[in-house]
Enzyme design. Structure first.
Site, short mmCIF file in Angstrom:
data_model
loop_
_atom_site.label_atom_id
_atom_site.label_comp_id
_atom_site.label_asym_id
_atom_site.label_seq_id
_atom_site.Cartn_x
_atom_site.Cartn_y
_atom_site.Cartn_z
N ARG A 21 0.97 -1.28 0.12
CA ARG A 21 -0.08 -0.09 -0.10
C ARG A 21 0.95 1.34 -0.07
O ARG A 21 0.53 2.04 -0.80
CB ARG A 21 -1.06 -0.13 1.19
CG ARG A 21 -2.02 -0.81 1.19
CD ARG A 21 -2.64 -1.48 2.60
NE ARG A 21 -1.46 -2.32 2.73
CZ ARG A 21 -1.61 -3.59 2.38
NH1 ARG A 21 -2.79 -3.92 1.80
NH2 ARG A 21 -0.67 -4.53 2.65
N THR A 22 1.87 1.44 0.96
CA THR A 22 2.58 2.57 1.10
C THR A 22 3.35 2.91 -0.02
O THR A 22 3.45 4.13 -0.57
CB THR A 22 3.49 2.45 2.45
OG1 THR A 22 2.58 2.26 3.31
CG2 THR A 22 3.92 3.97 2.91
N HIS A 54 4.46 5.84 11.69
CA HIS A 54 4.19 5.59 10.28
C HIS A 54 3.07 6.79 10.11
O HIS A 54 1.97 6.58 9.95
CB HIS A 54 3.18 4.27 10.05
CG HIS A 54 2.99 3.88 8.78
ND1 HIS A 54 3.22 4.74 7.60
CD2 HIS A 54 2.65 2.65 8.31
CE1 HIS A 54 3.00 4.29 6.35
NE2 HIS A 54 2.75 2.75 6.76
N LYS A 73 26.50 -4.79 -1.31
CA LYS A 73 28.09 -4.80 -1.39
C LYS A 73 28.56 -3.87 -0.24
O LYS A 73 29.72 -3.52 -0.14
CB LYS A 73 28.36 -4.02 -2.72
CG LYS A 73 27.99 -4.78 -3.72
CD LYS A 73 28.49 -4.00 -5.29
CE LYS A 73 27.59 -4.60 -6.29
NZ LYS A 73 27.68 -3.55 -7.50
N ARG A 118 11.13 4.03 3.97
CA ARG A 118 10.65 2.90 4.74
C ARG A 118 11.88 2.11 5.12
O ARG A 118 12.69 1.62 4.43
CB ARG A 118 9.67 1.92 4.16
CG ARG A 118 9.20 0.66 5.23
CD ARG A 118 8.09 -0.07 4.61
NE ARG A 118 6.86 0.77 5.18
CZ ARG A 118 5.63 0.30 5.09
NH1 ARG A 118 5.61 -1.22 4.64
NH2 ARG A 118 4.70 0.85 5.32
N1 CP Z 1 -0.57 -0.33 5.85
C1 CP Z 1 0.75 -0.31 5.26
O1 CP Z 1 1.71 0.26 5.56
O2 CP Z 1 1.05 -1.54 4.59
P1 CP Z 1 2.20 -1.79 3.42
O3 CP Z 1 2.96 -2.30 4.58
O4 CP Z 1 1.79 -2.52 2.51
O5 CP Z 1 2.65 -0.64 3.20
#
Ligand code: CP
Length: 328
Positions: free
Chosen positions: A73-74, A152, A101, A123
């Site tokens: 999603r993100t 998040h 590496k 992320r």
């Molecule tokens: N909700 C969420 O962060 O989903 P993903 O891990 O798929 O990005």
């Protein structure tokens, strides 16, 4: 109405942050500003056939998606958000990069910056990784797309936007976050924002996954989903994050599901207008049963749509702030 950068307007001057690293540091005014921008993007761009779901506010900008951890999603919604704003989007995958590496996260970002990147979406499984990148650059936008169990922020914002669109307000809502609170960056970002906007958060789950110390921050703690069913306006059902757990927090998934899963029987004991959310990915039959996930009270896919709008707001606001700082 056909929108252009000229008639859309600009990011309010009150927004000065080049980084969106968490909701803990944001004021209630800043959170509302982002929610309002996102709502405008959703209503007037994403749902507008005339605008073809696009508005060229970031033409000439390049956004790098740095994902060191899996995401559906993100990652996809940040990519779509950037493209819907007219930016170029580069997708970086740690698994196929020169990090194998020995190259560090910051050196990787420096190299991408040297290629003309204006913003990083990061992320990482380590809390603080997006902040490390943010500290390495002047006037570059950095958005946290989830760092370990820390925060998040865009997930927190899209959850709040989904609640606000449903109820017309956040203030006064009783919002239960159920499940693996201990390892949940989503729970933390939600709680910080909900408290600032006057909602009443409850954390609920097994005592091995829900610390009593949340009460010190003004959050109610419950170890029984059944006791809170009749009073909750929004249930946000969190995934059990086995990948972040050192020891197993309960004897079996079946036992967890028996005690905490939102199923039809529990849903029937909720308020008639209860809102069922889940950040995803969902594990059907663990935190939520398929009939509830796919039922009329579930807004799980609405959350995903709101995610694109929220990420458009996050990218536009931080990149604009970085541009304004660089001009000074
Ligand atoms: N909700 C969420 O962060 O989903 P993903 O891990 O798929 O990005």
């Amino acid at each position: 109405m056909l929108y252009t950068p000229e008639n859309w307007g600009s990011v309010p001057e009150s927004w000065t942050r080049t980084h969106l690293l968490g909701l803990e540091d944001l004021s209630s005014e800043e959170i509302v500003l982002l929610l309002d921008l996102a709502e405008r993007f959703r209503n007037n761009v994403l749902e507008s056939p005339e605008n073809k779901r696009k508005i060229p506010l970031l033409v000439g900008k390049t956004i790098a998606n740095l994902f060191f951890e899996n995401s559906t999603r993100t990652r996809t919604s940040f990519g779509l958000a950037g493209r819907r704003l007219g930016a170029d989007v580069v997708d970086f995958s740690a698994g196929t990069s020169s990090m194998a590496k020995g190259e560090t996260v910051v050196d990787t970002a420096r190299n991408l910056h040297a290629m003309g990147v204006d913003a990083f979406v990061v992320r990482h499984s380590c809390p603080g990784a997006p902040q490390m990148i943010a500290q390495s650059f002047d006037n570059i936008a950095v958005v946290n797309a989830g760092d370990g169990a820390h925060e998040h922020p865009t997930q927190g914002l899209l959850d709040l936007l989904t609640m606000r669109r449903q109820f017309g307000r956040i203030e006064g809502l009783t919002v239960a976050l159920v499940g693996d609170i201990a390892h949940s960056r989503v729970a933390r970002s939600n709680i910080f924002a909900l408290l600032k906007l006057g909602a009443k958060p409850i954390v609920c789950g097994p005592s091995t996954l829900v610390s009593p110390y949340w009460e010190d921050l003004g959050v109610r703690v419950s170890y029984s989903i059944d006791e809170i069913l009749p009073e909750v306006d929004v249930f946000n059902l969190l995934r059990i994050q086995f990948e972040r757990q050192v020891v197993r927090p309960f004897p079996s998934i079946r036992e967890y599901a028996h005690l905490y899963a939102m199923d039809s029987d529990r849903l029937a004991r909720c308020k008639n207008d209860v809102l069922i959310l889940a950040p995803g990915p969902i594990n059907r039959g663990v935190e939520i049963t398929p009939e509830v996930a796919d039922g009329s009270r579930s807004h799980i896919l609405d959350q995903v749509t709101n995610g694109v709008a929220v990420r458009m707001a996050a990218l536009w606001s931080t990149i604009t702030a970085a541009e304004r700082k660089a001009r000074k």
